[in-house]
Design a protein around this motif. Structure first.
Motif, PDB file in Angstrom:
ATOM      1  N   ILE A 113      -2.961 -32.096  36.297  1.00  0.00           N
ATOM      2  CA  ILE A 113      -2.060 -31.224  35.063  1.00  0.00           C
ATOM      3  C   ILE A 113      -1.976 -29.713  35.892  1.00  0.00           C
ATOM      4  O   ILE A 113      -0.821 -29.086  35.764  1.00  0.00           O
ATOM      5  N   GLN A 114      -2.949 -29.380  36.745  1.00  0.00           N
ATOM      6  CA  GLN A 114      -2.752 -28.119  37.533  1.00  0.00           C
ATOM      7  C   GLN A 114      -1.495 -28.390  38.533  1.00  0.00           C
ATOM      8  O   GLN A 114      -0.913 -27.409  38.715  1.00  0.00           O
ATOM      9  N   GLU A 115      -1.481 -29.380  39.091  1.00  0.00           N
ATOM     10  CA  GLU A 115      -0.635 -29.840  40.149  1.00  0.00           C
ATOM     11  C   GLU A 115       0.900 -29.560  39.370  1.00  0.00           C
ATOM     12  O   GLU A 115       1.890 -29.101  39.964  1.00  0.00           O
ATOM     13  N   ASN A 116       0.907 -30.222  38.333  1.00  0.00           N
ATOM     14  CA  ASN A 116       2.260 -30.134  37.452  1.00  0.00           C
ATOM     15  C   ASN A 116       2.641 -28.704  37.231  1.00  0.00           C
ATOM     16  O   ASN A 116       3.691 -28.334  37.085  1.00  0.00           O
ATOM     17  N   ILE A 117       1.667 -27.960  36.508  1.00  0.00           N
ATOM     18  CA  ILE A 117       2.120 -26.633  36.306  1.00  0.00           C
ATOM     19  C   ILE A 117       2.435 -25.789  37.465  1.00  0.00           C
ATOM     20  O   ILE A 117       3.470 -25.198  37.414  1.00  0.00           O
ATOM     21  N   ASN A 118       1.826 -26.139  38.611  1.00  0.00           N
ATOM     22  CA  ASN A 118       2.452 -25.447  39.920  1.00  0.00           C
ATOM     23  C   ASN A 118       3.724 -25.761  40.182  1.00  0.00           C
ATOM     24  O   ASN A 118       4.447 -25.038  40.556  1.00  0.00           O
ATOM     25  N   GLU A 119       4.060 -27.011  40.072  1.00  0.00           N
ATOM     26  CA  GLU A 119       5.381 -27.694  40.306  1.00  0.00           C
ATOM     27  C   GLU A 119       6.362 -26.987  39.373  1.00  0.00           C
ATOM     28  O   GLU A 119       7.425 -26.709  39.834  1.00  0.00           O
ATOM     29  N   LEU A 120       6.002 -27.064  38.192  1.00  0.00           N
ATOM     30  CA  LEU A 120       6.940 -26.459  36.931  1.00  0.00           C
ATOM     31  C   LEU A 120       7.054 -24.917  37.205  1.00  0.00           C
ATOM     32  O   LEU A 120       8.206 -24.476  37.248  1.00  0.00           O
ATOM     33  N   ASN A 121       6.247 -24.209  37.713  1.00  0.00           N
ATOM     34  CA  ASN A 121       6.151 -22.693  37.947  1.00  0.00           C
ATOM     35  C   ASN A 121       7.211 -22.582  39.053  1.00  0.00           C
ATOM     36  O   ASN A 121       8.149 -21.691  39.166  1.00  0.00           O
ATOM     37  N   ILE A 122       7.030 -23.388  40.179  1.00  0.00           N
ATOM     38  CA  ILE A 122       8.134 -23.188  41.555  1.00  0.00           C
ATOM     39  C   ILE A 122       9.535 -23.618  40.504  1.00  0.00           C
ATOM     40  O   ILE A 122      10.716 -22.800  40.850  1.00  0.00           O
ATOM     41  N   GLU A 123       9.692 -24.668  39.863  1.00  0.00           N
ATOM     42  CA  GLU A 123      11.120 -24.928  39.281  1.00  0.00           C
ATOM     43  C   GLU A 123      11.634 -23.962  38.315  1.00  0.00           C
ATOM     44  O   GLU A 123      12.834 -23.598  38.276  1.00  0.00           O
ATOM     45  N   ILE A 124      10.813 -23.115  37.551  1.00  0.00           N
ATOM     46  CA  ILE A 124      11.469 -22.150  36.594  1.00  0.00           C
ATOM     47  C   ILE A 124      11.671 -20.980  37.334  1.00  0.00           C
ATOM     48  O   ILE A 124      12.463 -20.389  36.962  1.00  0.00           O
ATOM     49  N   THR A 125      10.938 -20.720  38.381  1.00  0.00           N
ATOM     50  CA  THR A 125      11.390 -19.389  39.313  1.00  0.00           C
ATOM     51  C   THR A 125      12.666 -19.836  39.726  1.00  0.00           C
ATOM     52  O   THR A 125      13.592 -19.029  39.789  1.00  0.00           O
ATOM     53  N   ALA A 126      12.894 -21.089  40.296  1.00  0.00           N
ATOM     54  CA  ALA A 126      14.183 -21.403  41.022  1.00  0.00           C
ATOM     55  C   ALA A 126      15.149 -21.115  39.862  1.00  0.00           C
ATOM     56  O   ALA A 126      16.546 -20.833  40.232  1.00  0.00           O
ATOM     57  N   LEU A 127      14.872 -21.845  38.599  1.00  0.00           N
ATOM     58  CA  LEU A 127      15.912 -21.811  37.719  1.00  0.00           C
ATOM     59  C   LEU A 127      16.376 -20.220  37.311  1.00  0.00           C
ATOM     60  O   LEU A 127      17.531 -20.089  36.866  1.00  0.00           O
ATOM     61  N   ASN A 128      15.274 -19.228  37.211  1.00  0.00           N
ATOM     62  CA  ASN A 128      15.723 -18.141  36.768  1.00  0.00           C
ATOM     63  C   ASN A 128      16.586 -17.498  37.699  1.00  0.00           C
ATOM     64  O   ASN A 128      17.600 -16.820  37.875  1.00  0.00           O
ATOM     65  N   THR A 129      16.411 -17.792  39.190  1.00  0.00           N
ATOM     66  CA  THR A 129      17.006 -17.491  40.552  1.00  0.00           C
ATOM     67  C   THR A 129      18.474 -17.930  40.195  1.00  0.00           C
ATOM     68  O   THR A 129      19.431 -17.202  40.232  1.00  0.00           O
ATOM     69  N   ILE A 130      18.778 -19.190  39.914  1.00  0.00           N
ATOM     70  CA  ILE A 130      19.954 -19.895  39.436  1.00  0.00           C
ATOM     71  C   ILE A 130      20.731 -18.984  38.562  1.00  0.00           C
ATOM     72  O   ILE A 130      21.995 -18.717  38.612  1.00  0.00           O
ATOM     73  N   ARG A 131      20.085 -18.671  37.318  1.00  0.00           N
ATOM     74  CA  ARG A 131      20.715 -18.112  36.264  1.00  0.00           C
ATOM     75  C   ARG A 131      21.089 -16.668  36.687  1.00  0.00           C
ATOM     76  O   ARG A 131      22.372 -16.266  36.356  1.00  0.00           O
ATOM     77  N   ASP A 132      20.431 -16.210  37.682  1.00  0.00           N
ATOM     78  CA  ASP A 132      20.780 -14.909  37.800  1.00  0.00           C
ATOM     79  C   ASP A 132      21.801 -14.601  38.669  1.00  0.00           C
ATOM     80  O   ASP A 132      22.742 -13.790  38.684  1.00  0.00           O
ATOM     81  N   VAL A 133      21.945 -15.584  39.857  1.00  0.00           N
ATOM     82  CA  VAL A 133      22.937 -15.759  40.867  1.00  0.00           C
ATOM     83  C   VAL A 133      24.260 -16.024  39.946  1.00  0.00           C
ATOM     84  O   VAL A 133      25.400 -15.404  40.175  1.00  0.00           O
ATOM     85  N   LEU A 134      24.208 -16.846  39.040  1.00  0.00           N
ATOM     86  CA  LEU A 134      25.419 -17.411  38.211  1.00  0.00           C
ATOM     87  C   LEU A 134      25.992 -16.375  37.484  1.00  0.00           C
ATOM     88  O   LEU A 134      27.144 -16.098  36.996  1.00  0.00           O
ATOM     89  N   LYS A 135      24.959 -15.456  36.874  1.00  0.00           N
ATOM     90  CA  LYS A 135      25.579 -14.207  36.047  1.00  0.00           C
ATOM     91  C   LYS A 135      26.280 -13.171  37.125  1.00  0.00           C
ATOM     92  O   LYS A 135      27.274 -12.688  36.525  1.00  0.00           O
ATOM     93  N   ILE A 136      25.723 -13.076  38.308  1.00  0.00           N
ATOM     94  CA  ILE A 136      26.382 -12.172  39.252  1.00  0.00           C
ATOM     95  C   ILE A 136      27.673 -12.715  39.526  1.00  0.00           C
ATOM     96  O   ILE A 136      28.565 -11.855  39.599  1.00  0.00           O
ATOM     97  N   ILE A 137      27.807 -14.099  39.813  1.00  0.00           N
ATOM     98  CA  ILE A 137      29.088 -14.514  40.144  1.00  0.00           C
ATOM     99  C   ILE A 137      29.882 -14.244  39.169  1.00  0.00           C
ATOM    100  O   ILE A 137      31.309 -13.771  38.999  1.00  0.00           O
ATOM    101  N   LEU A 138      29.625 -14.466  37.723  1.00  0.00           N
ATOM    102  CA  LEU A 138      30.652 -14.354  36.620  1.00  0.00           C
ATOM    103  C   LEU A 138      31.124 -13.119  36.322  1.00  0.00           C
ATOM    104  O   LEU A 138      32.181 -12.916  36.172  1.00  0.00           O
ATOM    105  N   SER A 139      30.002 -12.302  36.710  1.00  0.00           N
ATOM    106  CA  SER A 139      30.377 -10.744  36.331  1.00  0.00           C
ATOM    107  C   SER A 139      31.308 -10.439  37.368  1.00  0.00           C
ATOM    108  O   SER A 139      32.386  -9.668  37.219  1.00  0.00           O
ATOM    109  N   ARG A 140      31.230 -10.609  38.913  1.00  0.00           N
ATOM    110  CA  ARG A 140      32.160 -10.197  39.715  1.00  0.00           C
ATOM    111  C   ARG A 140      33.665 -10.880  39.614  1.00  0.00           C
ATOM    112  O   ARG A 140      34.644 -10.531  39.987  1.00  0.00           O
ATOM    113  N   LEU A 141      33.674 -12.220  39.182  1.00  0.00           N
ATOM    114  CA  LEU A 141      34.659 -12.812  38.977  1.00  0.00           C
ATOM    115  C   LEU A 141      35.592 -12.340  37.932  1.00  0.00           C
ATOM    116  O   LEU A 141      36.687 -12.173  37.952  1.00  0.00           O
TER     117      LEU A 141
END
Length: 325
Positions: free
Chosen positions: A80-108
């Motif tokens: 469970i702890q290993e899965n939580i660690n992996e999920l935290n990494i994925e969630i951080t990556a998703l947040n980054t992807i969302r922020d980048v997409l928002k930046i691209i959309l705004s500049r477009l």
């Protein structure tokens, strides 16, 4: 006590999956004297519920086996702890992807209004943000309910590619059985034929195909399974096997690891959405999967070698008949 069919319907899992869990030691089944069916008691049902929950949480069967064999639950805590660690990494990556997409959309949007031509993918701040990201698609969202976890797992399992194969006409030795455990029954009969006939020495490129005949259904007490193994044209086959001709054809192919037969749905969807191909199902009174086949790769060789413990991995090709649009 519940029969395998009752458990299959109650928990929406296939009988083949239940037999696989039992075969690898995850789920204990029982047989009662003078009773034909495999049955499961209350303890086995609780164990199955536990397995299903853990599978929905993306925990592999190998890890589940370790958890079930650890009465102190130490391994469960670690996993469970290993899965939580992996999920935290994925969630951080998703947040980054969302922020980048928002930046691209705004500049477009700004660029469109100002009639500017922007090369967004070379801008330094965006490149710095996406540099740590993996190129693979991450399916998780920030809020992960059991339902979302299950859907995310399905996304991970979807097809990355499908091969188009042409099966040539061939002669096959076929065996068909309807009853309890039909896959094992026909497999044992064909296994015996392969070894006793020395088929691999006569035809080193021999292949083994199977399909439901008929498919499992709540209206049926039993389902059936039929196996074909390709043989030399002039070869005679002993009873209960029969000799048949297979005309071959064009198929969409996708390889799975046993027992991921749910990926049939993904292959069907791929064909439905194809711009070039359409399904070419066979319509017959008997339910034979519409002409779909399951090719058990390396099966004949493994049978010939008496199923060596460290033999070649036996994956399965799902084959769906198609034609050009």
């Amino acid at each position: 006590m519940l029969t395998i069919s009752q458990v299959s319907r109650a928990f929406n899992v296939t009988p083949r999956m239940l037999r696989h869990y039992e075969k690898i030691g995850l789920l204990p089944g029982k047989r009662i004297d003078d009773y034909a069916y495999r049955v499961y008691d209350e303890d086995a049902i609780r164990r199955l519920q536990y397995i299903i929950v853990l599978r929905k949480l993306r925990i592999p069967l190998k890890e589940i086996s370790a958890i079930l064999n650890d009465p102190e639950q130490v391994r469960l805590i670690e996993i469970i702890q290993e899965n939580i660690n992996e999920l935290n990494i994925e969630i951080t990556a998703l947040n980054t992807i969302r922020d980048v997409l928002k930046i691209i959309l705004s500049r477009l949007s700004i660029g469109k209004e100002a009639k500017l031509k922007l090369d967004l993918l070379s801008e330094a701040d965006i490149l710095n943000l996406i540099e740590p990201l993996s190129p693979s698609r991450i399916p998780f969202k920030e809020e992960c309910s059991i339902e979302n976890l299950n859907k995310a797992n399905e996304v991970l399992d979807k097809l990355k590619n499908v091969r188009i194969v042409l099966l040539p006409p061939c002669t096959v030795a076929a065996y068909h059985f309807v009853g309890e455990n039909p896959e094992e029954t026909v497999g044992d009969a064909v296994d015996k034929f392969v070894r006793e006939s020395r088929l691999y020495q006569l035809k080193a490129d021999s292949r083994m195909f199977g399909f439901d005949h008929p498919s499992p259904s709540p209206e049926r007490q039993y389902h059936g399974y039929e196996v074909w193994v390709t043989i030399p044209d002039d070869m005679e086959v002993p009873e209960p096997l029969v000799k048949k001709s297979f005309k071959g054809g064009l198929y969409a192919a996708h390889t799975i690891v046993f027992p991921n037969f749910h990926e049939w749905e993904y292959l069907k969807k791929w064909v439905e959405e194809s711009d070039k191909y359409t399904a070419d199902y066979i319509e017959q009174e008997d339910d034979i999967m519409g002409g779909c086949l399951e090719e058990h790769l390396n099966w004949v060789y493994s049978s010939h070698m008496h199923w060596p413990e460290n033999g070649i991995d036996g994956n399965i090709d799902l084959l769906l008949p198609i034609k050009m649009k």
